[in-house]
Motif scaffolding. Structure first.
Motif, PDB file in Angstrom:
ATOM      1  N   ARG A 297      42.217  72.458  47.549  1.00  0.00           N
ATOM      2  CA  ARG A 297      41.009  72.536  48.415  1.00  0.00           C
ATOM      3  C   ARG A 297      40.902  72.334  49.834  1.00  0.00           C
ATOM      4  O   ARG A 297      39.854  72.071  50.912  1.00  0.00           O
ATOM      5  N   PHE A 298      42.590  72.150  50.523  1.00  0.00           N
ATOM      6  CA  PHE A 298      42.558  72.727  52.134  1.00  0.00           C
ATOM      7  C   PHE A 298      42.661  74.000  52.331  1.00  0.00           C
ATOM      8  O   PHE A 298      42.161  74.751  53.055  1.00  0.00           O
ATOM      9  N   ASN A 301      38.599  76.972  51.804  1.00  0.00           N
ATOM     10  CA  ASN A 301      38.190  75.275  52.377  1.00  0.00           C
ATOM     11  C   ASN A 301      37.460  76.133  53.573  1.00  0.00           C
ATOM     12  O   ASN A 301      37.563  76.395  54.559  1.00  0.00           O
TER      13      ASN A 301
END
Length: 314
Positions: A297-298, A301
């Motif tokens: 998710r990072f 992104n």
């Protein structure tokens, strides 16, 4: 022969029991007991079930109430009675309860590679005992094998197959494998400091375990007991190690931290979807993708590109 008479037969009951795990049966029995303690009687009707839901809604979370409904419904189905839980009044009431009182499910902390490394380093720094070797083997096997705690403590020496390339652990059944097809986890040999197969071999040799349970309790005198560890001991070990390592998320550590940790860590390293799914033994693609999205998710992104572009404009 009526359906109720057929279900009461000893042979049928044997297979009905086998179709549901022991833990699920215990949960259902507990739910039915709570309903009866409240004042409910079985068989019951939809009006009584709704009153039960309304009386418990402030003290029991919606997920638990869903379990209670399932247990009550299952009782009626297997006893041959009409299932009151299927009544639209019950279903709509429960839907409203979820919307008003529902809260996000608390997830176990996903252990990262640096967390496992810190725990392993802490253990290696302890005095040389059998318990230390057991804990290190359990930690590394649990993480790299993505085992559930019930699977981990159920491993028997007969489930181990040693190959030139590593270790294969085969269990006859697991939580999501009620059909008895079994599961297999391959643990390749790696660096001896963090290799689960090597750690497991050292523990077995030191404890002189040649048959029976692999992971056993060790008393205060460092004596290995014949009985396998309880599932709860896995959570206790993780919390103890987390406290010793100074982690600030000890409260959210549990055995599921192994499975979530392996999958999300593999996702960060861009490990292929199929390899992650295979190692964890997940049946659902959706579950695996959820873990992959969490792990990336990072790194994956949209804001990374946008922030990079904005930096050139300032």
């Amino acid at each position: 022969m009526s359906a109720r008479e057929l279900q009461s037969g000893e042979e049928v009951q044997k297979y009905l029991r086998a179709a549901t795990s022991d833990n699920t049966r215990k949960a259902y029995r507990s739910a039915v007991r709570q309903f009866e303690k409240w004042g409910g009687r079985l068989p019951t009707d939809s009006q009584v079930v709704v009153r039960y839901l309304l009386s418990r809604v402030k003290e029991v979370n919606p997920r638990t109430l869903d379990l209670h409904l399932t247990a009550i419904g299952q009782w009626h189905q297997y006893q041959g009675f009409a299932n009151p839980v299927n009544d639209p009044l019950v279903q709509k009431t429960m839907e409203g309860i979820r919307r008003i009182h529902g809260t996000p499910k608390q997830k176990a902390k996903a252990l990262r590679l640096q967390h496992i490394a810190a725990m392993a380093s802490h253990l290696r720094g302890l005095p040389d005992t059998k318990k230390k070797l057991r804990d290190l083997a359990l930690l590394l096997t649990g993480f790299f094998g993505a085992f559930r705690r019930s699977e981990l403590v159920a491993i028997q020496v007969s489930d181990l197959t040693w190959e030139d390339e590593g270790l294969v652990i085969r269990l006859p059944k697991s939580k999501t494998d009620q059909g008895g097809e079994g599961l297999a986890r391959a643990l390749p040999f790696g660096d001896k400091q963090i290799c689960p197969a090597t750690a497991l071999r050292r523990w077995l040799d030191r404890a002189a375990i040649t048959e029976g349970p692999v992971f056993r309790s060790v008393n205060r005198w460092d004596q290995v007991r014949p009985k396998q560890l309880s599932p709860g001991a896995v959570n206790d070990l993780l919390k103890s190690l987390g406290t010793s390592c100074g982690f600030d998320f000890v409260a959210s550590l549990s055995s599921h931290s192994f499975r979530r940790g392996l999958s999300t860590s593999a996702a960060r390293e861009k490990v292929d979807f199929e390899l992650i799914k295979k190692q964890g033994g997940w049946k659902s693609d959706a579950t695996v993708w959820e873990y992959i999205e969490e792990g990336q998710r990072f790194s994956d992104n949209a804001t990374i590109i946008l922030m990079g572009k904005m930096a050139t404009l300032i």
